[in-house]
Scaffold this motif. Structure first.
Motif, PDB file in Angstrom:
ATOM      1  N   ALA A 114      -2.500   2.297  -3.907  1.00  0.00           N
ATOM      2  CA  ALA A 114      -1.241   2.484  -3.183  1.00  0.00           C
ATOM      3  C   ALA A 114      -0.710   3.910  -3.328  1.00  0.00           C
ATOM      4  N   GLU A 115       0.065   4.309  -2.326  1.00  0.00           N
ATOM      5  CA  GLU A 115       0.763   5.591  -2.337  1.00  0.00           C
ATOM      6  C   GLU A 115       2.209   5.353  -2.748  1.00  0.00           C
ATOM      7  N   PHE A 116       2.763   6.259  -3.542  1.00  0.00           N
ATOM      8  CA  PHE A 116       4.131   6.148  -4.024  1.00  0.00           C
ATOM      9  C   PHE A 116       4.942   7.354  -3.569  1.00  0.00           C
TER      10      PHE A 116
ATOM     11  N   ARG B  48       0.806  -1.214   0.000  1.00  0.00           N
ATOM     12  CA  ARG B  48       0.000   0.000   0.000  1.00  0.00           C
ATOM     13  C   ARG B  48       0.847   1.275   0.000  1.00  0.00           C
ATOM     14  N   ARG B  49       2.099   1.136   0.424  1.00  0.00           N
ATOM     15  CA  ARG B  49       3.022   2.276   0.434  1.00  0.00           C
ATOM     16  C   ARG B  49       4.333   1.829  -0.193  1.00  0.00           C
ATOM     17  N   VAL B  50       4.673   2.468  -1.320  1.00  0.00           N
ATOM     18  CA  VAL B  50       5.847   2.055  -2.084  1.00  0.00           C
ATOM     19  C   VAL B  50       6.852   3.197  -2.168  1.00  0.00           C
TER      20      VAL B  50
ATOM     21  N   ALA C 127       3.230  -2.762 -10.724  1.00  0.00           N
ATOM     22  CA  ALA C 127       2.776  -4.154 -10.866  1.00  0.00           C
ATOM     23  C   ALA C 127       2.614  -4.842  -9.517  1.00  0.00           C
ATOM     24  N   LEU C 128       3.393  -4.440  -8.526  1.00  0.00           N
ATOM     25  CA  LEU C 128       3.346  -5.062  -7.203  1.00  0.00           C
ATOM     26  C   LEU C 128       2.366  -4.394  -6.249  1.00  0.00           C
ATOM     27  N   ALA C 129       2.011  -3.155  -6.521  1.00  0.00           N
ATOM     28  CA  ALA C 129       1.219  -2.360  -5.586  1.00  0.00           C
ATOM     29  C   ALA C 129      -0.281  -2.540  -5.776  1.00  0.00           C
ATOM     30  N   GLU C 130      -0.990  -2.291  -4.691  1.00  0.00           N
ATOM     31  CA  GLU C 130      -2.449  -2.240  -4.736  1.00  0.00           C
ATOM     32  C   GLU C 130      -2.870  -1.058  -5.624  1.00  0.00           C
TER      33      GLU C 130
ATOM     34  N   ARG D 128       0.636  -7.144 -16.188  1.00  0.00           N
ATOM     35  CA  ARG D 128      -0.523  -7.193 -15.297  1.00  0.00           C
ATOM     36  C   ARG D 128      -0.009  -7.170 -13.858  1.00  0.00           C
ATOM     37  N   PRO D 129      -0.874  -6.800 -12.903  1.00  0.00           N
ATOM     38  CA  PRO D 129      -0.431  -6.869 -11.500  1.00  0.00           C
ATOM     39  C   PRO D 129       0.037  -8.289 -11.165  1.00  0.00           C
ATOM     40  N   LEU D 130       1.112  -8.375 -10.421  1.00  0.00           N
ATOM     41  CA  LEU D 130       1.673  -9.671 -10.053  1.00  0.00           C
ATOM     42  C   LEU D 130       0.878 -10.257  -8.893  1.00  0.00           C
TER      43      LEU D 130
END
Length: 165
Positions: free
Chosen positions: A37-39, A10-12, A31-34, A151-153
């Motif tokens: 998510a916040e970046f 959720r936080r990258v 790809a890994l984040a919801e 695609r999202p992993l």
């Protein structure tokens, strides 16, 4: 971040240097984040001619931040919650490690190291520095990751040697 069977990003924290490798890091982070998510994109530039004891965060009005340095990255993350920061520091790995620990990030994403045959199997200096004490899992993007649609992993493999790290 949730338990082992329910890991959510959720936080990258993204190490971004303005290169194709930085774009690879952003693409892997997405790809890994919801979806919500916040970046946080962080660029760490070396000090000119001096050794600095502590990293210094540059203000938004200071170059390179003020010169549109993050423009492409923000375009790549359009529609996402994004913050950008630039630091003057001797070690990008230390800056990323400190931020991850102090601010509770779920993941640190970095790009590949410099081109070459050896880079296919070894991490660069930032990756090496993060492997020895980062306060969050580290994901290193393969070279060229941003050039393809992903695609999202849903599953990832993790190398684990049984140590606390």
């Amino acid at each position: 971040m949730a338990g082992a069977g329910d890991w959510r990003v959720r936080r990258v924290l993204v190490g971004y240097d303005g290169t194709e490798g930085g774009r690879d890091a952003i693409a892997l982070a997405k790809a890994l984040a919801e979806p919500d998510a916040e970046f946080l994109l962080v660029d760490a530039i070396p000090p000119v001619g001096i050794f600095t004891m502590r990293p210094r965060r540059l203000e938004d009005e200071e170059p390179p931040h003020s010169q549109g340095f993050f423009f492409e990255a923000l375009r790549d993350l359009h529609g996402r919650t994004v913050e950008t920061r630039t630091y003057v520091a001797n070690s990008a790995a230390h800056v990323l490690t400190d931020i991850a620990e102090e601010e509770g990030f779920d993941l640190i994403a970095i790009g590949p190291c410099q081109p070459g045959i050896v880079s296919r199997i070894l991490l660069g200096s930032v990756g090496q520095g993060l492997m020895h004490g980062a306060g969050a899992p580290v994901a290193a993007a393969p070279r060229g990751w941003s050039e393809h649609h992903h695609r999202p992993l849903k599953e990832i493999a993790v190398a684990w040697d049984g140590s606390p790290e």
